[in-house]
Design an enzyme around this catalytic site. Structure first.
Site, PDB file in Angstrom:
ATOM      1  N   ASP A 150      47.005  27.305  28.391  1.00  0.00           N
ATOM      2  CA  ASP A 150      47.588  26.280  28.997  1.00  0.00           C
ATOM      3  C   ASP A 150      46.818  24.797  28.856  1.00  0.00           C
ATOM      4  O   ASP A 150      47.665  23.917  28.337  1.00  0.00           O
ATOM      5  CB  ASP A 150      47.575  26.382  30.712  1.00  0.00           C
ATOM      6  CG  ASP A 150      48.402  25.355  31.452  1.00  0.00           C
ATOM      7  OD1 ASP A 150      48.922  24.563  30.802  1.00  0.00           O
ATOM      8  OD2 ASP A 150      48.367  25.578  32.791  1.00  0.00           O
TER       9      ASP A 150
ATOM     10  N   HIS B 148      42.483  35.283  30.069  1.00  0.00           N
ATOM     11  CA  HIS B 148      42.439  34.142  30.609  1.00  0.00           C
ATOM     12  C   HIS B 148      41.768  32.935  30.063  1.00  0.00           C
ATOM     13  O   HIS B 148      40.736  33.367  29.268  1.00  0.00           O
ATOM     14  CB  HIS B 148      42.472  34.140  32.204  1.00  0.00           C
ATOM     15  CG  HIS B 148      43.931  35.021  32.861  1.00  0.00           C
ATOM     16  ND1 HIS B 148      44.859  34.318  33.492  1.00  0.00           N
ATOM     17  CD2 HIS B 148      44.193  36.160  32.798  1.00  0.00           C
ATOM     18  CE1 HIS B 148      45.706  35.123  33.741  1.00  0.00           C
ATOM     19  NE2 HIS B 148      45.136  36.094  33.271  1.00  0.00           N
ATOM     20  N   GLY B 149      42.033  31.773  30.458  1.00  0.00           N
ATOM     21  CA  GLY B 149      41.062  30.788  30.018  1.00  0.00           C
ATOM     22  C   GLY B 149      40.818  30.547  28.729  1.00  0.00           C
ATOM     23  O   GLY B 149      39.484  30.430  28.351  1.00  0.00           O
TER      24      GLY B 149
ATOM     25  N   SER C 159      53.091  29.492  36.715  1.00  0.00           N
ATOM     26  CA  SER C 159      52.038  29.609  37.639  1.00  0.00           C
ATOM     27  C   SER C 159      52.846  29.235  38.971  1.00  0.00           C
ATOM     28  O   SER C 159      54.054  28.978  39.042  1.00  0.00           O
ATOM     29  CB  SER C 159      51.031  28.891  37.614  1.00  0.00           C
ATOM     30  OG  SER C 159      51.480  27.346  37.922  1.00  0.00           O
TER      31      SER C 159
ATOM     32  N   ASN D  62      45.982  33.623  27.030  1.00  0.00           N
ATOM     33  CA  ASN D  62      46.548  32.709  27.683  1.00  0.00           C
ATOM     34  C   ASN D  62      45.964  31.381  27.516  1.00  0.00           C
ATOM     35  O   ASN D  62      44.786  31.012  27.539  1.00  0.00           O
ATOM     36  CB  ASN D  62      46.075  32.968  29.397  1.00  0.00           C
ATOM     37  CG  ASN D  62      46.820  34.113  29.998  1.00  0.00           C
ATOM     38  OD1 ASN D  62      47.429  34.847  29.340  1.00  0.00           O
ATOM     39  ND2 ASN D  62      46.660  34.093  31.305  1.00  0.00           N
TER      40      ASN D  62
ATOM     41  N   ASP E 231      52.140  33.912  36.528  1.00  0.00           N
ATOM     42  CA  ASP E 231      50.724  33.807  36.042  1.00  0.00           C
ATOM     43  C   ASP E 231      49.992  33.613  37.429  1.00  0.00           C
ATOM     44  O   ASP E 231      50.346  32.882  38.313  1.00  0.00           O
ATOM     45  CB  ASP E 231      50.781  32.571  35.548  1.00  0.00           C
ATOM     46  CG  ASP E 231      49.147  32.305  34.608  1.00  0.00           C
ATOM     47  OD1 ASP E 231      48.664  33.401  34.554  1.00  0.00           O
ATOM     48  OD2 ASP E 231      48.654  31.155  34.394  1.00  0.00           O
TER      49      ASP E 231
ATOM     50  N   GLU F 130      43.781  42.266  37.587  1.00  0.00           N
ATOM     51  CA  GLU F 130      42.502  41.408  37.136  1.00  0.00           C
ATOM     52  C   GLU F 130      41.268  41.963  37.460  1.00  0.00           C
ATOM     53  O   GLU F 130      41.433  42.211  38.739  1.00  0.00           O
ATOM     54  CB  GLU F 130      42.490  39.812  37.197  1.00  0.00           C
ATOM     55  CG  GLU F 130      41.124  39.229  36.879  1.00  0.00           C
ATOM     56  CD  GLU F 130      41.464  37.627  36.509  1.00  0.00           C
ATOM     57  OE1 GLU F 130      42.693  37.303  36.463  1.00  0.00           O
ATOM     58  OE2 GLU F 130      40.401  37.129  36.518  1.00  0.00           O
TER      59      GLU F 130
HETATM   60  O1  G3H Z   1      45.672  29.370  35.252  1.00  0.00           O
HETATM   61  C1  G3H Z   1      45.906  28.492  35.604  1.00  0.00           C
HETATM   62  C2  G3H Z   1      46.859  27.892  34.645  1.00  0.00           C
HETATM   63  O2  G3H Z   1      46.528  26.922  33.747  1.00  0.00           O
HETATM   64  C3  G3H Z   1      48.243  27.161  35.684  1.00  0.00           C
HETATM   65  O3  G3H Z   1      47.666  26.175  36.051  1.00  0.00           O
HETATM   66  O4  G3H Z   1      48.052  26.262  38.635  1.00  0.00           O
HETATM   67  O5  G3H Z   1      47.804  24.154  37.536  1.00  0.00           O
HETATM   68  O6  G3H Z   1      49.709  25.291  37.001  1.00  0.00           O
HETATM   69  P1  G3H Z   1      48.467  25.393  37.441  1.00  0.00           P
HETATM   70  P1  13P Z   2      43.183  27.504  29.879  1.00  0.00           P
HETATM   71  O1  13P Z   2      42.919  26.568  30.951  1.00  0.00           O
HETATM   72  O2  13P Z   2      42.038  27.963  29.216  1.00  0.00           O
HETATM   73  O3  13P Z   2      44.295  27.129  29.083  1.00  0.00           O
HETATM   74  O4  13P Z   2      43.711  29.018  30.617  1.00  0.00           O
HETATM   75  C1  13P Z   2      45.057  29.071  31.003  1.00  0.00           C
HETATM   76  C2  13P Z   2      45.159  30.459  31.778  1.00  0.00           C
HETATM   77  O5  13P Z   2      44.539  31.269  31.901  1.00  0.00           O
HETATM   78  C3  13P Z   2      46.410  30.494  32.586  1.00  0.00           C
HETATM   79  O6  13P Z   2      46.621  31.599  33.292  1.00  0.00           O
HETATM   80 ZN    ZN Z   3      44.426  32.190  34.139  1.00  0.00          ZN
END
Ligand code: G3H
Ligand code: 13P
Ligand code: ZN
Length: 331
Positions: free
Chosen positions: A277, A232-233, A56, A275, A93, A145
């Protein structure tokens, strides 16, 4: 300018094609540091899964873009050393500008996301098209997106979902020439995807969130058949990790994710990239908290980051084997 091809990375085109045919999804795991990267590569080599290493803009700031690039190059060599030359994509990302995408491509990324989802439709089309035209000169693939996820999308905060409008996808894909499309069907970022009052309780008293909008996904598939879709998510927020964090001094409240059966179902459809994270963050934090709480005299970072890495590896193996179905597809 360094081409990702010189680094041994691949773009997403071929692996998405195979994922579509084989009815599985490629994992996109975010990384910010060495332990996360080691866990991702160890798990995906052992399970023989292709993988997308996701960075990201926050990760880029945290870890330094040059270091991240060399880490990805190192990941390719590390996988070979572990015995399997798995396909590895280095992906931006939630890119939020043309300049950021351009800079990543120049640094050796093989795939970028341009997230114009919060912009008016025509502006999203124009920005995505500009990134695609630049990226395709270097055979870099681009994710766009349509629709806005509730929760926090990096710098963008949305209170409610704006579900993807299936009637827009055909026009968007045709006008932008994008390679994959992230859609909004009820997933969201972070560990608090639903409020308890949105959920029902099953017979065991476990909170069950409202199902994803598979009707929207179906309609999208009908309009752009065979086109790679991204979710995502998609963290599931394992309750055992949440409980462990809280047992060892954490204060996570109402942490609820996407049930794994729904992701398994999505992975058999046109969804080619999922995705994850937050689940990694939870696994890592739980392991670190446990060591620090149970061994208060410990002060060697390897003694808590090592267990965190092992726990992450188990999590990623579980995802590729039992949820996304990408294990065994690295050839
Ligand atoms: O979509 C977001 C990802 O989980 C990355 O999160 O911007 O805190 O690195 P971050
Ligand atoms: P989560 O927060 O559900 O892991 O999603 C991560 C994501 O979409 C990164 O782009
Ligand atoms: Zn995302």
């Amino acid at each position: 300018m360094v081409s990702y091809k010189e680094l041994g990375l691949v773009n997403s085109r071929e692996i998405f094609k195979k994922a579509m045919e084989g009815k599985y999804a490629i994992p996109a795991f975010n990384f910010n540091n060495m332990e996360q990267m080691q866990a991702i590569i160890q798990a995906c080599v052992e399970a023989k899964s292709p993988v997308i290493l996701q960075v990201s803009s926050g990760a880029r700031k945290y870890a330094n873009q040059t270091l991240l690039r060399y880490m990805a190059q190192g990941a390719v060599e590390y996988a070979k050393e572990l015995g399997c030359n798995i396909p590895i994509v280095l992906h931006l990302d939630h890119g939020d500008s043309f300049e950021l995408c351009q800079s990543c491509i120049e640094m050796g990324f093989s795939s970028v996301m341009i997230d114009g989802s919060h912009l008016p439709y025509d502006e999203n089309v124009a920005l995505t098209k500009k990134v695609v035209e630049y990226a395709h000169q270097y055979d870099v693939t681009v994710e766009g997106e349509l629709g806005v996820l509730a929760g926090i999308e990096d710098a963008v905060v949305a209170e409610h979902h704006t579900y993807t409008r299936p009637e827009e996808v055909e026009d968007f894909v045709r006008k932008t020439n994008v390679d994959s499309l992230a859609i909004s069907i009820g997933t969201s970022h972070g560990a608090n995807k639903f409020k308890p009052e949105q959920c029902t309780r099953n017979a065991d008293g476990v909170l069950v969130p409202p199902p994803l909008r598979f009707d929207i996904l179906k309609e999208v598939e009908k309009r752009i058949p065979g086109f790679p879709i991204v979710l995502h998510g998609s963290s599931s927020v394992p309750q055992e990790e949440v409980e462990k964090i809280n047992r060892y001094g954490g204060a996570l409240k109402d942490a609820i994710g996407i049930p794994e059966e729904q992701l398994r179902q999505a992975a058999t459809s046109a969804v080619c990239k999922i995705n994850i994270d937050s689940d990694g963050r939870l696994a890592m934090t739980a392991a670190v908290r446990e060591v620090l709480a149970t061994k208060p005299a410990e002060f060697d970072p390897r003694k808590y980051l090592g267990p965190a890495r092992d726990s992450l590896k188990q999590l990623y193996m579980h995802k590729v084997r039992n949820v996304l179905g990408s294990a065994g597809h690295a050839e």
